[in-house]
Design a protein around this motif. Structure first.
Motif, PDB file in Angstrom:
ATOM      1  N   PRO A 299       0.829  -1.211   0.000  1.00  0.00           N
ATOM      2  CA  PRO A 299       0.000   0.000   0.000  1.00  0.00           C
ATOM      3  C   PRO A 299       0.861   1.258   0.000  1.00  0.00           C
ATOM      4  CG  PRO A 299      -0.041  -1.061   2.163  1.00  0.00           C
ATOM      5  CD  PRO A 299       0.658  -2.001   1.242  1.00  0.00           C
ATOM      6  N   ALA A 300       0.643   2.128  -0.972  1.00  0.00           N
ATOM      7  CA  ALA A 300       1.510   3.286  -1.166  1.00  0.00           C
ATOM      8  C   ALA A 300       1.404   4.303  -0.040  1.00  0.00           C
ATOM      9  CB  ALA A 300       1.171   3.962  -2.499  1.00  0.00           C
ATOM     10  N   ARG A 301       0.325   4.261   0.727  1.00  0.00           N
ATOM     11  CA  ARG A 301       0.126   5.274   1.760  1.00  0.00           C
ATOM     12  C   ARG A 301       0.859   4.955   3.056  1.00  0.00           C
ATOM     13  NH1 ARG A 301      -6.361   6.480   0.748  1.00  0.00           N
ATOM     14  NH2 ARG A 301      -6.175   6.831  -1.490  1.00  0.00           N
ATOM     15  N   LYS A 302       1.570   3.833   3.095  1.00  0.00           N
ATOM     16  CA  LYS A 302       2.334   3.471   4.288  1.00  0.00           C
ATOM     17  C   LYS A 302       3.814   3.784   4.051  1.00  0.00           C
ATOM     18  CE  LYS A 302       1.332  -0.146   6.639  1.00  0.00           C
ATOM     19  NZ  LYS A 302       1.122  -1.533   7.090  1.00  0.00           N
ATOM     20  N   VAL A 303       4.413   4.464   5.012  1.00  0.00           N
ATOM     21  CA  VAL A 303       5.827   4.818   4.895  1.00  0.00           C
ATOM     22  C   VAL A 303       6.689   3.568   4.806  1.00  0.00           C
ATOM     23  CG1 VAL A 303       7.750   5.966   6.051  1.00  0.00           C
ATOM     24  CG2 VAL A 303       5.473   7.006   6.096  1.00  0.00           C
ATOM     25  N   SER A 304       6.341   2.537   5.577  1.00  0.00           N
ATOM     26  CA  SER A 304       7.119   1.293   5.553  1.00  0.00           C
ATOM     27  C   SER A 304       7.112   0.658   4.170  1.00  0.00           C
ATOM     28  CB  SER A 304       6.573   0.312   6.596  1.00  0.00           C
ATOM     29  OG  SER A 304       5.209   0.016   6.348  1.00  0.00           O
ATOM     30  N   SER A 305       6.011   0.817   3.440  1.00  0.00           N
ATOM     31  CA  SER A 305       5.942   0.263   2.084  1.00  0.00           C
ATOM     32  C   SER A 305       6.907   0.986   1.152  1.00  0.00           C
ATOM     33  CB  SER A 305       4.508   0.374   1.553  1.00  0.00           C
ATOM     34  OG  SER A 305       3.598  -0.311   2.369  1.00  0.00           O
ATOM     35  N   VAL A 306       6.956   2.305   1.263  1.00  0.00           N
ATOM     36  CA  VAL A 306       7.870   3.078   0.414  1.00  0.00           C
ATOM     37  C   VAL A 306       9.312   2.708   0.728  1.00  0.00           C
ATOM     38  CG1 VAL A 306       8.580   5.388  -0.282  1.00  0.00           C
ATOM     39  CG2 VAL A 306       6.178   4.941   0.269  1.00  0.00           C
ATOM     40  N   HIS A 307       9.607   2.508   2.015  1.00  0.00           N
ATOM     41  CA  HIS A 307      10.962   2.101   2.399  1.00  0.00           C
ATOM     42  C   HIS A 307      11.297   0.720   1.819  1.00  0.00           C
ATOM     43  CE1 HIS A 307      12.462   5.186   5.254  1.00  0.00           C
ATOM     44  NE2 HIS A 307      11.160   5.461   5.388  1.00  0.00           N
ATOM     45  N   GLN A 308      10.315  -0.188   1.807  1.00  0.00           N
ATOM     46  CA  GLN A 308      10.567  -1.529   1.269  1.00  0.00           C
ATOM     47  C   GLN A 308      10.830  -1.468  -0.231  1.00  0.00           C
ATOM     48  OE1 GLN A 308       7.718  -4.413   2.623  1.00  0.00           O
ATOM     49  NE2 GLN A 308       8.413  -5.992   1.203  1.00  0.00           N
ATOM     50  N   ILE A 309      10.062  -0.660  -0.948  1.00  0.00           N
ATOM     51  CA  ILE A 309      10.288  -0.504  -2.387  1.00  0.00           C
ATOM     52  C   ILE A 309      11.637   0.163  -2.638  1.00  0.00           C
ATOM     53  CG2 ILE A 309       9.492   0.714  -4.440  1.00  0.00           C
ATOM     54  CD1 ILE A 309       7.841  -1.713  -3.857  1.00  0.00           C
ATOM     55  N   ALA A 310      11.987   1.143  -1.789  1.00  0.00           N
ATOM     56  CA  ALA A 310      13.294   1.801  -1.935  1.00  0.00           C
ATOM     57  C   ALA A 310      14.429   0.803  -1.768  1.00  0.00           C
ATOM     58  CB  ALA A 310      13.413   2.930  -0.910  1.00  0.00           C
ATOM     59  N   GLU A 311      14.283  -0.113  -0.810  1.00  0.00           N
ATOM     60  CA  GLU A 311      15.319  -1.139  -0.592  1.00  0.00           C
ATOM     61  C   GLU A 311      15.434  -2.048  -1.808  1.00  0.00           C
ATOM     62  OE1 GLU A 311      16.428  -4.667   2.627  1.00  0.00           O
ATOM     63  OE2 GLU A 311      14.654  -3.401   2.924  1.00  0.00           O
ATOM     64  N   ILE A 312      14.288  -2.400  -2.406  1.00  0.00           N
ATOM     65  CA  ILE A 312      14.312  -3.237  -3.609  1.00  0.00           C
ATOM     66  C   ILE A 312      15.053  -2.522  -4.731  1.00  0.00           C
ATOM     67  CG2 ILE A 312      12.861  -4.235  -5.419  1.00  0.00           C
ATOM     68  CD1 ILE A 312      10.746  -4.780  -3.277  1.00  0.00           C
ATOM     69  N   MET A 313      14.786  -1.228  -4.890  1.00  0.00           N
ATOM     70  CA  MET A 313      15.429  -0.466  -5.964  1.00  0.00           C
ATOM     71  C   MET A 313      16.917  -0.272  -5.693  1.00  0.00           C
ATOM     72  SD  MET A 313      12.458   2.373  -6.733  1.00  0.00           S
ATOM     73  CE  MET A 313      13.451   3.196  -7.982  1.00  0.00           C
ATOM     74  N   GLN A 314      17.284  -0.065  -4.433  1.00  0.00           N
ATOM     75  CA  GLN A 314      18.700   0.087  -4.100  1.00  0.00           C
ATOM     76  C   GLN A 314      19.481  -1.197  -4.337  1.00  0.00           C
ATOM     77  OE1 GLN A 314      18.201   1.432  -0.099  1.00  0.00           O
ATOM     78  NE2 GLN A 314      18.024   3.599  -0.660  1.00  0.00           N
TER      79      GLN A 314
END
Length: 841
Positions: A602-617
């Motif tokens: 879910p895009a509205r959760k900060v933890s989700s954005v952090h998880q996607i950021a880790e995948i991209m990194q």
């Protein structure tokens, strides 16, 4: 504060006052010989007010003004049932002499239910709502007395109190809203906090208490003949029972919305019982003695006991309460006439007491900081001691991803259970009796039809296209066939016309069965065995059905459905082990392949954005929502990821990848290489849905693209953008500038929903941020800034931002530069001529 200023409170209270005024006028003005308001008119007016209260209760169902929604919905059900009884009497379907026997069971249930709600409200010092509930409760009690003796004035006096309090509070609350709190009559403020957190409010919504009231209502109606209060179950009781059934269908939908699968399944089951009870009572109008066939009540009892067992994870009291319904189904199966016999009615008398206790405990625990113990935690403690069993923790994200437009829990448990019931119901044969006399019709039409249509709607809202298609298709088939064969519509007519209808369902089910090959083995067997049932319907339509074939295939389908029911309820409760549902029998690479391995967050959760950021990194490529459509992104400092994104898209030469930044601050390392006019234009235009095409240059080397830089832009230019999207901005703050392309194969339409990302790109994406439908279905405006220093800009594409708006922004920036108002960030930098020389061609 927003909750307290909701106009729904005023509408609900004034609606209760209006209904009370109607009944008190009728009570005071009526004589023993003649009612002041005709029964038809009284019934219609009560139905109108009931609909208003139901609307108010539903709109206010998740308010922090606890139990107000319960009060509105309970009074709505009371006046709906009463209004329908009055209409039946007015239409002479029920004789005036039977009015007392028709009203008393329902009024008795609401007397107790409203008294419990009122006491809890008074305990919370919500005097107004408490007085309304207790006043209507006492009015119902006096109305029961007035049906035997003339004491309508006592009933009317109670309604007078309710009316006065309701008018004062309703208009006072409305006046406070209109004046924005400047005029607030004393006694209307709701300042007391309940102290509930969001999870408690969601798990214990007002709808649950209303569902318990409906169980109390049906128990009262069924048990009253046993206690001698009424002579028998009759047509006059149908409005109460079917009102309870309709309300519990609504409670079922609300529980799905509250992510409570077990409660939704339970109230779906109990709604089915209410419709069956009402159908049995309706048959008395036609002088038909109903017969309860053995197989499906026994199967229903098994489903109830399994549901009760798994409900113990909520509380032991909840599991015990639901197990009573399993006993009730056994009582139905044990006696030929089911609901009309003493054994069944005796179980309902016990359920009346249990439902009253559950209502009191649920209402009290919903709003009080001090909880009545219900046995929570014992199930978890028991499972923790067992080796090999791992309980799945309750998580609001259990049913993610939410692929559709709304958040609902999975409806597969109830959908499969409905097919179990419908399948075993049709194994009963009418033999020489009237088809209406055998209690098959409600089980097939309501369980197989209505409830499956509800499950299909929930699945559709979740974006689960296949499950939605199956439940809606099968729901329609059970409804049509049930009404045709067991509703008296079939008659002796058999032939080509009926066969053509069945064949059309068979054709659709062939497509569904083929689609199930790509899902899992359980769904394939499930749809294939239903095809065998359709074959039996076809053979019956042409009068060529072999003896025992229909019973055999329906039993097989019922067992397969039972396995799916057990698998879904078990797997949603336990993390391990899992009941296997099988892998896809046919698997295609690409389309849909990412649904099992690609995280959808879910895009509205900060933890989700952090998880996607880790995948991209770590070199992954992901789907992401923006201020326009969904895009496919890769971190610029991971050249391997940029190359991967380019290869996934197989970019056309005229649709190159672009670079996005979270703000102009990310251009800090290369600002001396870009002109102040260009950067001022960026600052004025961004963040927005404007992409700017600027000349390529050595500045791109600062972002770590390496050899992957050739995949971004063209040899002469590159598109930059700072989107007006909080999710995208936060992600780029974590990973730096990103390489972006549209999340769809080249040449296809733009991707406007997160479920389309993996549907179009399959397992080639490593993660998706889910935010539902795109806010806009129009792409960004692409501005040509390669000649900006010459005072010229052009347009490659006019999208969401109109051309006139872009030109207005650019003219304003030029005007500031002509006045010497340059960006302060560049006052101490090198001369603009140096920057122009560094841009290159």
């Amino acid at each position: 504060m927003t909750q307290r200023r909701s106009p729904h409170v005023s509408v609900g209270v004034l609606g209760i006052a209006a209904g009370s005024l109607l009944l008190l006028v009728n009570g005071y003005a009526s004589s023993p010989d003649k009612d002041f308001i005709p029964h038809n008119a009284l019934g219609i007016l009560l139905l109108i007010i009931s609909a208003l209260l139901a609307y108010t209760g539903v709109c206010h169902s998740l308010s922090h003004t606890q139990l107000f929604s319960s009060l509105c919905l309970t009074v709505s059900a009371l006046w709906c049932g009463s209004g329908l009884v009055y209409i039946l009497v007015g239409q002479e379907v029920v004789q005036p002499t039977e009015l007392r026997a028709s009203l008393v069971p329902g009024l008795a249930a609401f007397t107790l239910a409203l008294l419990i709600i009122g006491i809890v409200e008074l305990f919370l010092k919500k005097v107004v709502f408490g007085v309304l509930a207790v006043g209507i409760s006492l009015a119902c009690a006096h109305q029961i007395s007035s049906l035997s003796a003339d004491c309508q004035s006592a009933m009317a006096s109670n309604y007078l109190l309710v009316c006065l309090v309701g008018v004062y509070y309703g208009f006072g609350h409305l006046l406070s809203i209109i004046t924005q709190g400047k005029v607030k009559p004393p006694g209307i403020s709701l300042t007391k906090k309940t102290g509930l957190n969001r999870d408690q409010d969601q798990r214990s919504s007002d709808a649950v208490s209303v569902g318990l009231v409906m169980n109390l209502l049906s128990a009262s109606v069924i048990a009253c003949p046993l206690l001698g209060v009424v002579p028998r179950l009759s047509t006059g009781h149908v409005p109460w029972l079917w009102t309870a059934g309709v309300v519990q269908l609504g409670v079922c939908a609300v529980c799905y919305r509250a992510m409570d699968t077990l409660a939704a399944t339970f109230y779906g089951f109990t709604a089915l019982l209410k419709f069956a009870e009402g159908y049995s009572a309706l048959l008395s109008f036609y002088s038909i003695q109903p017969l309860s066939a053995v197989p499906f009540p026994v199967v229903f009892s098994v489903l109830f006991f399994i549901l009760a067992l798994f409900s113990c994870q909520e509380s032991l009291l909840e599991g015990l309460h639901r197990s009573f319904f399993g006993v009730y189904c056994i009582a139905i199966a044990a006696q030929p006439q089911g609901f009309h016999q003493a054994g069944t009615q005796g179980v309902q008398a016990a359920m009346f007491v249990v439902s009253a206790i559950m209502l009191l405990v649920t209402a009290f625990n919903m709003v009080s900081g001090t909880k009545i113990p219900t046995g929570q935690g014992y199930f978890k403690a028991l499972v923790d001691r067992m080796q090999g069993l791992s309980l799945r923790e309750h998580d609001k994200e259990l049913h993610t991803p939410h692929l559709g437009y709304s958040k609902y829990a999975d409806a597969e448990v109830l959908g499969h259970a409905c097919n179990v019931l419908a399948a075993f119901a049709v194994t009963a044969t009418a033999r020489d009796q009237s088809p209406l006399s055998v209690l098959v019709l409600p089980w097939v039409v309501v369980a197989g039809g209505v409830l499956q249509l509800l499950c299909g709607s929930v699945a559709f809202a979740r974006g689960k296209t296949f499950e939605s298609t199956v439940f809606i298709l099968y729901g329609m088939m059970w409804s049509v066939w049930g009404l045709t064969r067991y509703g008296g519509l079939y008659g002796d007519t058999r032939g080509f016309n009926v066969a053509v209808g069945v064949m059309s369902f068979m054709l659709f089910n062939c497509l569904v069965t083929a689609a199930a090959l790509f899902l899992n083995a359980a769904w394939f067997v499930y749809t294939f065995t239903f095809q065998l049932i359709l074959v039996s319907f076809l053979l019956d339509a042409v009068d060529a059905l072999p003896y025992g074939y229909d019973i055999g295939v329906t039993v097989i389908f019922g067992l397969v459905s039972f396995y799916c029911f057990l698998g879904h309820i078990f797997n949603s409760t336990f993390q391990s082990p899992q009941i296997p549902l099988g892998r896809p029998l046919v698997k295609l690479s690409g389309v849909g392949g990412g649904s099992q391995v690609c995280p959808h967050l879910p895009a509205r959760k900060v933890s989700s954005v952090h998880q996607i950021a880790e995948i991209m990194q770590n070199g992954g490529i992901c789907g992401m929502p923006t201020d326009t459509v969904y895009v496919l992104v890769a971190a610029c400092n991971r050249p391997d990821a940029v190359v991967k994104a380019y290869n996934v898209k197989k970019q056309a030469q005229d649709r190159p990848m672009s670079m996005w930044i979270s703000s102009i601050a990310q251009l800090q390392p290369v600002r001396h290489l870009l002109s102040p006019l260009l950067l001022d234009f960026m600052e004025a235009a961004w963040p927005s849905s404007i992409s700017m095409v600027i000349p390529r240059g050595p500045w791109m080397e600062a972002f770590g693209l390496g050899d992957a830089a050739k995949h971004i832009g063209t040899p002469q230019s590159i598109a930059l953008r700072n989107p007006d999207c909080a999710v995208a901005t936060h992600l780029m703050n974590l990973v730096g500038p990103i390489a972006v392309t549209s999340a769809n194969p080249t040449g296809e339409a733009d991707t406007t929903h997160h479920n389309q990302v993996y549907a179009k790109l399959g397992d080639k994406v490593d993660g998706v941020l889910c935010d539902g439908p795109s806010p806009e279905n129009i792409a960004s405006t692409v501005v040509d800034c390669t000649k900006i220093e010459a005072g010229q800009i052009g347009f490659f594409r006019v999208g969401l931002i109109p051309k006139s708006k872009v030109l207005q922004i650019f003219e304003e920036v030029q005007r500031k530069h002509r006045r010497g108002q340059n960006n302060p960030a560049f006052e101490d930098e090198a001369e603009p001529t140096d920057s122009r020389d560094d841009l290159g061609s």
